[in-house]
Design a protein around this motif. Structure first.
Motif, PDB file in Angstrom:
ATOM      1  N   ASP A 314      62.227  44.293  60.244  1.00 61.41           N
ATOM      2  CA  ASP A 314      62.832  43.481  61.304  1.00 61.41           C
ATOM      3  C   ASP A 314      62.670  41.976  61.131  1.00 61.41           C
ATOM      4  N   THR A 328      68.205  32.763  59.474  1.00 63.26           N
ATOM      5  CA  THR A 328      68.659  34.136  59.604  1.00 63.26           C
ATOM      6  C   THR A 328      69.467  34.481  58.360  1.00 63.26           C
ATOM      7  N   ARG A 337      68.748  38.737  60.190  1.00 65.57           N
ATOM      8  CA  ARG A 337      67.306  39.001  60.222  1.00 65.57           C
ATOM      9  C   ARG A 337      66.554  37.691  59.995  1.00 65.57           C
ATOM     10  N   ARG A 365      66.957  43.419  67.636  1.00 65.52           N
ATOM     11  CA  ARG A 365      67.173  42.305  66.715  1.00 65.52           C
ATOM     12  C   ARG A 365      68.011  41.171  67.321  1.00 65.52           C
TER      13      ARG A 365
END
Length: 608
Positions: A314, A328, A337, A365
């Motif tokens: 994660d 990200t 992520r 997420r």
């Protein structure tokens, strides 16, 4: 089985089981998507948005992840540029901020944890190694003691955890007095309260991980797994003795393997601690890494790693490159992520909010948020850290306070060719000539220069005085200065290896002694960036068939940093340690009335 954490309320001293199998604020907010936080996630949250005040257990629970990396035993505030960060202002200008120091890091982390019952503190490796004298003189026992007081929960190993080999790493984890120097105080060293993880480091004889590969944090039904790896290329940047008997496996394959294992155990929320990193587009810690697109503001090894690690993971806490970023990067399924790094030397920490879904056991997420924060020095010092520093400083003072030279101004280590790099190369060349008058030149790796020499006094020694402690901070590795013979063709190849092979993507430009000159043409690619016809020694072209006597530290002489040709030298003479050579040069060539001035750094002509 993985070690598991006990409840952290109240936080208490945790003795880990013996983990070694072998060997004896401007805020950068990174929101993963525009999707709103699940409605129940913020119930009872404090002002920082971290859950923990609500009564009972709702479906969503915010978990605070505080992280940092590459501390390198910096307990006192780092000097010079190593103790500053750059901050971009709303109008686009930048300013520098003094940052770092374990007394301030402790205060910032403790303040950040307030009101967050679900708080984890993790690190991305290189907690020790290449440390200033205050910690390095005592084989980093002070740094481990400080990390225990910080309530660090878990860290991956980095390459520098292997500087003194696996046995010494075992001692840092498990405790015990140093095998040759004994105990430094009247109490036996207790070792780390937190587990070191190294999933991709295997014992060559058994094929089993040297350390536990993962660790699971548990609290009130919330479970978060951590997998720790160091960069696969660790053997290329650590002395051969430090990694003897060990294998370093691919980071992605290893993380994916253990993510599956954690999933089978019912742990669905997973964080990877990776001692490998990237190169941000900006030197400002709070730049927008996701402008114009996700992860566009970062390059380097971590990008490909992040794109290939299983979506079961994660978030990624990274390190090694000493850079700051909150980005990200899409996982293999195309989902964003978070990938973070908090610079180095304790100048920053990252605060990440992971929203845990109790119904699925996984992280939501779309609501992950992260930001880097400066460890400013305008907060109260943590008294327990001050006491720790004072105690170890008293032991180090008789050695560290001794003057070894004088400088007229700051001598920096920044740049393709740095003034300090030239100074160290000249020192090793001069030392080489004392051992063998036929010595022709010296080469120094830039990564072995850990801090600048600053004109301002670090203590009571006075401005311009270089103390042994400051010299130790610059060169803490205890390498020896070795002499070897090379042909002119080999010497040319060494210079080309700076910008080719494993160093092509991220060049490692050797610092050269006086008399060696050449042109580095960065408009070209690969080995062609070193212009062969420009290479001169004392004004004469290098003769490919002639023999040259070269001084370098033992790390380089062993082929470290991708300089395989340096490992092929002959007629070796092993000299004293490099710090002794540096001290000898400073003492012989400077005085209070005639200090050393910063070298001009004009031996390498750079074309851009």
């Amino acid at each position: 089985m993985p070690a598991t954490a006990q409840s952290h309320q109240p936080r208490r001293r945790r003795r880990t089981s013996r983990l070694l199998v072998a060997a004896a604020t401007v805020v950068t907010a990174g929101a993963l998507a525009a999707a709103a936080l699940p409605a129940s996630a913020s119930t009872g949250a404090d002002a920082r948005g971290h859950g923990g005040h609500g009564k009972g257990h709702g479906r969503y629970q915010d978990v605070q992840l505080l992280s940092f990396n590459d501390l390198h035993g910096n307990l006192e505030p780092p000097a010079g540029s190593s103790g500053r960060v750059t901050e971009v202002q709303p109008d686009g200008t930048t300013k520098t901020i003094d940052a770092g120091g374990i007394e301030y890091l402790a205060t910032h982390l403790r303040e950040a944890r307030k009101g967050s019952r679900y708080s984890i503190t993790a690190a991305g490796g290189d907690m020790v190694g290449a440390s200033p004298l205050l910690s390095g003189l005592f084989h980093d026992e002070p740094a481990i003691e400080a990390l225990n007081k910080l309530d660090l929960d878990v860290t991956s190993v980095g390459n520098h955890e292997f500087d003194e080999g696996a046995r010494e790493l075992a001692r840092l984890q498990n405790g015990g007095c140093h095998p040759t120097e004994g105990c430094y105080t009247d109490k036996e060293f207790e070792g780390a309260d937190f587990p070191y993880l190294a999933a991709n480091v295997l014992d060559e004889k058994t094929g089993k991980p040297l350390l536990k590969p993962y660790w699971v944090w548990k609290q009130r039904g919330v479970k978060v797994g951590f997998i720790g790896v160091t960069l696969e290329g660790t053997p290329n940047i650590v002395s051969a003795e430090g990694v003897k008997g060990l294998q370093f496996k691919d980071e992605v394959e290893t993380i994916n393997k253990y993510a599956k294992e954690l999933q089978r155990q019912g742990v669905k929320s997973i964080v990877a601690l990776i001692h490998e990193g990237g190169f941000p587009a900006s030197s400002s810690y709070n730049y927008d890494c996701d402008s114009p697109g996700a992860g566009d503001g970062i390059s380097g090894p971590i990008v490909d790693i992040a794109k290939n690690i299983t979506p079961q993971v994660d978030a990624l806490v990274t390190g090694h490159t000493h850079n700051a970023y909150v980005c990200t990067i899409p996982d293999p399924a195309g989902n964003p992520r978070m990938v973070t790094s908090a610079s180095s030397f304790g100048r920053l920490y990252t605060d990440t909010t992971l929203t845990y879904d109790r119904a699925t056991g996984d992280i939501a997420r779309t609501s992950v948020k992260s930001a880097n924060h400066v460890v400013t020095r305008d907060v109260p010092k943590a008294p327990d850290m001050t006491r720790l520093i004072d105690r170890w400083s008293t032991l180090a003072a008789p050695i560290g306070n001794r003057p070894i030279g004088y400088v007229s101004a700051d001598i920096d280590r920044n740049g393709t060719e740095s003034p300090l790099g030239d100074l160290i190369a000249d020192a090793q060349f001069a030392y080489g000539r004392t051992q063998d008058p036929e010595t022709d030149l010296a080469l120094m790796n830039p990564g072995g220069i850990r801090a600048p020499l600053t004109y301002a006094a670090s203590g009571a020694e006075g401005d311009g005085v270089v103390t042994y402690a400051e010299g130790f901070t610059v060169q803490p590795f205890a390498n020896t200065v070795n002499l070897r013979d090379y042909t002119g063709a080999q010497l040319i190849q060494v210079l080309k290896e700076q910008v080719s092979g494993p160093n092509e993507a991220s060049p490692k430009i050797l610092q050269v002694s006086s008399g060696l000159t050449y042109t580095l043409d960065l408009t070209k690619s690969g080995a062609d960036r070193v212009v062969t016809d420009s290479i001169r020694l004392n004004g004469a072209p290098i003769d490919p068939t002639a023999t040259y006597r070269v001084a370098s530290n033992s790390f380089l002489a062993g082929g470290g940093d991708g300089f395989t040709t340096l490992g092929e030298g002959t007629n070796e003479l092993v000299g004293a340690d490099d710090l002794a050579a540096f001290e000898q040069y400073l003492t012989a060539n400077s005085s209070a009335t005639d200090p050393i001035t910063p070298p001009a750094a004009d031996r390498i002509t750079v074309v851009q």
